[in-house]
Scaffold this active site. Structure first.
Site: not given
Ligand code: AMP
Length: 401
Positions: A7, A90, A180, A241, A389
């Site tokens: 990643n 990823r 996600h 956010r 993940e």
């Protein structure tokens, strides 16, 4: 089979080496400050831990260092690079160019670089740099791109389209993609396993509540709707956010604050959310501490977060025409009982009977285990499922091979 999961960010590179027979993590770690003075690799393996303080001017040097750490005399877990059967990378955004995990070829990399960089300018170029570095250092090792967006590729048109001119959607690819995906896929399939049901029979709402948060409707194992959109800015308010906001309010704010397009987008991504509402922090631990001290804006931020999450759960139950299970995962979902309680207490009308004691008992971490926090006779099961993940990326890569 051993899979290396990578990643890569612009100045970081996290990795895990996973044995696919046992699905155990053999080694993991991360390079920090790539291209910046003072770069280092923190690596774990073979029951030990080591910090390598090395100059890493670029991702190629970083991946070389990771490979040497994997073969280190103290913390190494492999004898040669040849023991790595494949690399899973990823990747954040796919646009409509890739709707599933994809084997890396020169042609694929070209499409990725030419078509998707503008869709995720912060993430995809950095991740692609990681892929290119691995291609150079590990020629001949098969590699896969695992997209955050691919689990959402099953959304129907009515769910992923915005109400804009259809020709513009076709021309520019402006639609909801979702993010996600690996997490939503993992926790929904783990929920089915835990409940001893075939996933095709279940209607699940998965709440990935972390610094970035998204909620998905998973009907029969397929994503039918999700809260993030064209970019990860959409949906509920998050750490920094804003989440959903009227597009005209954005233009109005930019004018009032004298900001350019780029500046207002940066503001909405970095200065808003619970950090903006509370004026204290994006971290829920700080918000909870603030609330305890009587800080009203911390309470308001927490209240908004739970309220918006609850609204999505209700909306997605309606979208699926039913609800069997709600899953909480990621940093906030796994660790913040008050958020889970506020979401679930408002959902009695849908058949959610909440077990407050079980929820509080799993107050801190759920300890890496699945926890059931609904009452035994609850029609809708509520679960805390730690996300993984990296394991999904490794599984997808192994499956592709
Ligand atoms: P993630 O993006 O999944 O790594 O989640 C990170 C966020 O989880 C942090 O910013 C915190 O808001 C939240 N978090 C992590 N640990 C805790 C905790 N023990 N209690 C409350 N919130 C936590």
């Amino acid at each position: 089979m051993k899979i290396l999961v990578v990643n890569a960010g612009s100045s970081s590179l996290k990795y895990q080496l996973i044995d696919m027979e046992t699905e155990k993590v053999l080694a993991k770690g991360g390079c920090e400050r790539i291209g910046i003075r003072g770069s280092l690799l923190k690596a774990k393996g073979n029951g030990g831990e080591k910090v390598f303080n090395r100059d890493m001017p670029d991702h190629k040097v970083a991946i070389e260092l990771v490979l040497s750490a994997l073969q280190d005399k103290d913390i190494g877990v492999i004898k040669s690079m040849k023991e790595i059967d494949a690399v899973g990378h990823r990747m954040v955004a796919s646009g409509e160019y890739f709707n599933k995990t994809t084997l890396v070829t020169e042609e694929v990399m070209k499409t990725l670089e030419e078509k998707t960089f503008e869709l995720a300018p912060l993430h995809n170029p950095a991740a692609a740099t990681g892929v290119r570095a691995c291609m150079e250092v590990m020629p001949g090792t098969p590699m896969a791109l695992v997209f955050d967006t691919s689990f959402h590729a099953t959304m129907p048109e009515k769910a992923y389209l915005y109400g804009i001119d259809y020709d513009d959607y076709k021309k520019y690819g402006v639609r909801k993609y979702g993010f996600h995906g690996t997490s939503h896929k993992f926790v929904s399939s783990e929920a089915a396993k835990y409940l001893g049901k075939d996933i095709s029979e279940l209607k699940i709402v998965t709440c990935h509540l972390g610094n970035g948060s998204s909620i998905s409707a998973v009907d029969g194992g397929k994503c039918v709707d999700t809260s993030m959109g064209f970019t990860p800015l959409a949906g509920i308010l998050m750490g920094t956010r804003s989440g959903d906001i009227d597009a005209s309010a954005v233009e109005f704010l930019a004018r009032k604050k004298g900001m350019t397009h780029a500046e207002i987008i940066e503001y909405l991504n970095k200065k808003c959310g619970v950090a903006g509402i509370s004026g204290v922090s994006s971290d829920f631990r700080d918000l909870l501490a603030g609330e305890k001290k009587g800080n009203k804006r911390c309470s308001l931020a927490l209240e908004m977060f739970a309220y918006q999450t609850k609204k999505y759960v209700g909306a997605y139950a309606a979208a699926m025409g039913g609800l069997d299970c709600i899953v909480f995962t990621a940093g906030i979902g796994e660790n913040t009982p008050t958020v889970r309680e506020e979401v679930c207490e408002g959902l009695k009308f849908l058949g959610v009977k909440f077990n407050k004691r079980a929820n509080k008992a799993n107050g801190g971490r759920s300890g890496g285990k699945i926890c059931e926090i609904s009452a035994k006779n609850s029609k809708v099961k509520v679960l805390i499922i730690p996300t993984n993940e990296e394991l999904v990326i490794a599984r997808e890569t192994a499956e592709l091979l």
